[in-house]
Scaffold this motif. Structure first.
Motif, short mmCIF file in Angstrom:
data_model
loop_
_atom_site.label_atom_id
_atom_site.label_comp_id
_atom_site.label_asym_id
_atom_site.label_seq_id
_atom_site.Cartn_x
_atom_site.Cartn_y
_atom_site.Cartn_z
N ILE A 61 38.91 -66.56 1.23
CA ILE A 61 38.24 -66.57 -0.09
C ILE A 61 39.29 -66.55 -1.20
CG2 ILE A 61 36.72 -65.25 -1.64
CD1 ILE A 61 35.29 -64.23 0.95
N ALA A 62 40.34 -65.71 -1.03
CA ALA A 62 41.41 -65.60 -2.04
C ALA A 62 42.12 -66.95 -2.22
CB ALA A 62 42.41 -64.52 -1.64
N ASP A 63 42.34 -67.68 -1.13
CA ASP A 63 42.99 -69.00 -1.23
C ASP A 63 42.18 -69.96 -2.10
OD1 ASP A 63 45.17 -68.27 0.26
OD2 ASP A 63 44.43 -69.09 2.16
N ALA A 64 40.86 -69.95 -1.90
CA ALA A 64 39.98 -70.84 -2.69
C ALA A 64 39.91 -70.35 -4.14
CB ALA A 64 38.59 -70.88 -2.07
N MET B 88 36.00 -60.90 -4.69
CA MET B 88 34.71 -60.63 -4.04
C MET B 88 33.59 -61.40 -4.74
SD MET B 88 32.69 -57.03 -3.29
CE MET B 88 32.43 -56.57 -5.00
N LYS B 89 33.56 -61.35 -6.07
CA LYS B 89 32.49 -62.06 -6.81
C LYS B 89 32.54 -63.56 -6.54
CE LYS B 89 31.54 -58.84 -10.57
NZ LYS B 89 31.71 -58.54 -12.00
N PHE B 90 33.75 -64.10 -6.42
CA PHE B 90 33.92 -65.52 -6.12
C PHE B 90 33.35 -65.83 -4.73
CE2 PHE B 90 36.53 -69.08 -4.47
CZ PHE B 90 36.22 -70.05 -5.41
N GLY B 91 33.64 -64.92 -3.78
CA GLY B 91 33.12 -65.09 -2.42
C GLY B 91 31.61 -65.01 -2.38
N VAL B 92 31.02 -64.09 -3.13
CA VAL B 92 29.56 -63.92 -3.18
C VAL B 92 28.91 -65.16 -3.79
CG1 VAL B 92 27.68 -62.57 -4.22
CG2 VAL B 92 29.69 -61.39 -3.28
N LYS B 93 29.52 -65.65 -4.90
CA LYS B 93 28.98 -66.83 -5.59
C LYS B 93 28.90 -68.03 -4.64
CE LYS B 93 31.47 -69.34 -8.52
NZ LYS B 93 32.30 -69.71 -9.69
#
Length: 308
Positions: free
Chosen positions: A9-12, A80-85
């Motif tokens: 997720i962090a990479d994206a 985390m919010k990016f992953g949830v989205k």
């Protein structure tokens, strides 16, 4: 939902975030990811409160300040919010507890006597590098702002110094390669863009110089190329040793300026604006610590107004 690890997720997230933040901010995010988040959470697919709380206590034990840890958690929450989205993970609420801090560490400042001694020495031993220290003690500029100051930022007609850029060395991580880079940026926050009046003494030093210097040159080097904060910090350290001054970090010059302003009964809002703080509470928390005498005066004044 397709579960991904925090590392994936962090990479994206990095790719999406990069175009929207300053280079120095992005570099800070990368360091936080590399040094703190990925070693602890990289292979996880969830960020429960229990795990985050354990991480916080571990970092406190390792000697990190609560402020540094909160900065790490800001980045972790963004990831985390990016992953949830993107429906790659579940959202978790955290209510993180920090052990109570026993006491605020007092900031270190020059005594009035030493403050004057440095100003007098520089007045009698002028060099462009010394002038930077004089400017710091007379305006409260940060080291990055001093290193990035150009002659064009000094206006002898209005008697002001304008702060509109800062310089810093950032750590750049690109895939497997890592290197540092010197970058000149806009100041820290919108409030850091500011105009500061010069004292009569500072104005008398720079006025004759302004007639002969090149406006595009940097003040500290009087050349086209700036000096970087680390180099200037080393120069300052040697000068303080030469003057037999107590060891004080360069940032202590800014603290000394602010402390003298507060001691002179300048109003707090004005001091806050001169320092370029994002809000007055920063100034109050750092520099305003009334002693018992001031507290007594305050209460007596209040009772007097009641006719008591």
């Amino acid at each position: 939902m397709t579960n991904k690890t925090i590392r994936e997720i962090a990479d994206a997230w990095k790719v999406e975030k990069r175009p929207y933040v300053k280079q120095s901010t992005f570099a800070t995010y990368m360091l936080i990811l590399e040094n703190h988040i990925l070693p602890s959470f990289g292979e996880s697919c969830e960020l429960s409160e229990k795990h985050v709380q354990a991480f916080v206590l571990e970092k406190l034990d390792a000697g990190l300040s609560a402020k540094s840890i909160k900065d790490i958690l800001i980045v972790l929450k963004m990831v985390m919010k990016f992953g949830v989205k993107n429906e790659w993970m579940n959202y978790y609420e955290w209510d993180i507890k920090y052990p109570t801090v026993q006491s605020n560490k007092e900031i270190e400042v020059l005594t009035v006597q030493n403050h004057k001694k440095i100003l007098d020495f520089i007045h009698d031993n002028f060099t462009f590098r010394n002038l930077g220290i004089y400017v710091c003690l007379s305006t409260g500029l940060r080291i990055g702002e001093i290193c990035a100051l150009k002659w064009s930022d000094i206006d002898v007609n209005t008697g002001t110094v304008t702060v509109q850029r800062t310089i810093e060395r950032i750590y750049v991580i690109e895939g497997e390669t890592k290197h540092t880079e010197l970058v000149i940026n806009t100041p820290k926050t919108q409030n850091s863009f500011r105009e500061i009046p010069m004292s009569k003494e500072l104005l008398s030093i720079v006025k004759p110089l302004k007639k002969v210097v090149n406006d595009d040159f940097y003040v500290l080097t009087n050349e086209n190329e700036p000096t970087e904060p680390r180099t200037y910090r080393n120069y300052y350290k040697k000068l303080m040793e030469q003057l037999k001054m107590p060891q004080l970090k360069f940032h202590g010059l800014r603290h000394s300026f602010a402390t003298r302003c507060i001691e002179s009964n300048c109003d707090y809002k004005t001091v806050s604006v001169i320092l370029g703080h994002s809000n007055i509470s920063t100034t109050l928390n750092l520099y305003v610590h009334p002693n018992m005498e001031q507290k007594k005066k305050c209460i007596n004044k209040m009772l007097k107004s009641l006719g008591k």
